[in-house]
Design a protein around this motif. Structure first.
Motif: not given
Length: 269
Positions: A92-94, A15-21
């Protein structure tokens, strides 16, 4: 089975994704990356903060190459990977995107909850008084002071750099800070410099609230990004990575997808 299905499932389940690019997210936009599939440098390591500040010659070399490289870098536009991650936020996922890139392409694609871990190349900062000016203004001054340099041909290098190894930089003029006469530097974190504490704290806070981590286009060889994957693993949070080649965190990953970032994320569009 669709080879994108595991990644789709990973995103659907959290539901709550921490994105690192990292750099691999922007390569199809025309910005070269730093490392090969084995995680090794493709070219000489980038200039360090200590070398940049130590003498005028290093700064002449840096800004001459940047003048030529900015012609291309200043025109890059978001690719499908950036647009897909903006869509992930819109769904709403990130709730947080931490990027190691300095190109501001996530913001251009529509992502709003972004922290630029290593700063931003579209701005220049004085190392003495802290005043900032737009990179486009710096470009205009460099061109005015150095006639003919803007027309030089050179191969593109990462982060707005250009390969000008045979050039003589001795007469290249670099403008000082317009307010105090101090040394102007791109508003990015060079190797040998510390990431500002507020960016690390913001990322740690977001990671605490996340239930999973998604790494896009980073080998994680630089500790400033790897530390967050380590922290997630220690907290028992699943980590998925999309990256061509090995990452420093391969043994910590729940899922790894070895595809170009824009292809792997295409289902979001």
């Amino acid at each position: 089975m669709d080879d994108r299905a595991p990644l789709q499932d990973f995103i659907a389940r959290h539901r709550r994704i921490f994105v690192l690019t990292g750099a691999g997210c922007s390569t199809s936009a025309g910005i070269p990356d730093y490392r090969d599939a084995a995680g090794q440098w493709k070219r000489a390591q980038p200039m360090t903060f200590q070398v940049f500040m130590a003498g005028a010659e290093a700064r002449q070399r840096y800004w001459a190459r940047s003048l030529v490289g900015w012609r291309r870098f200043g025109r890059v536009r978001p690719n499908r990977a950036h647009l897909a991650l903006a869509r992930l936020e819109a769904q709403g996922k990130s709730e947080f995107l931490l990027t190691q890139n300095v190109d501001r392409l996530h913001q251009a694609a529509g992502s709003s909850r972004v922290v630029d871990l290593h700063g931003r190349l579209d701005r220049v900062r004085c190392t003495r008084c802290g005043e900032t000016i737009p990179r486009e203004r710096m470009q205009a001054e460099l061109i005015q002071l150095n006639p003919g340099w803007a027309e030089r041909g050179a191969a593109a290098a990462p982060d707005g750099d250009a390969d000008l190894e045979a050039a003589d930089f001795a007469e290249f003029a670099v403008p000082p800070c317009p307010s105090c006469g101090g040394v102007l530097k791109p508003d990015v974190v060079f190797f040998g410099e510390c990431v500002p504490r507020e960016r690390i704290d913001a990322a740690r806070g977001a990671l605490d609230e996340a239930d999973a981590v998604l790494v896009i286009g980073s080998s994680l060889m630089v500790y400033s990004g790897f530390r967050f994957v380590q922290a997630a693993a220690r907290a028992g949070k699943p980590v998925a990575a999309v990256n061509l080649g090995r990452t420093r965190a391969d043994d910590l990953l729940t899922l790894k997808v070895e595809q170009p970032c824009d292809e792997a994320l295409a289902f979001l569009l």
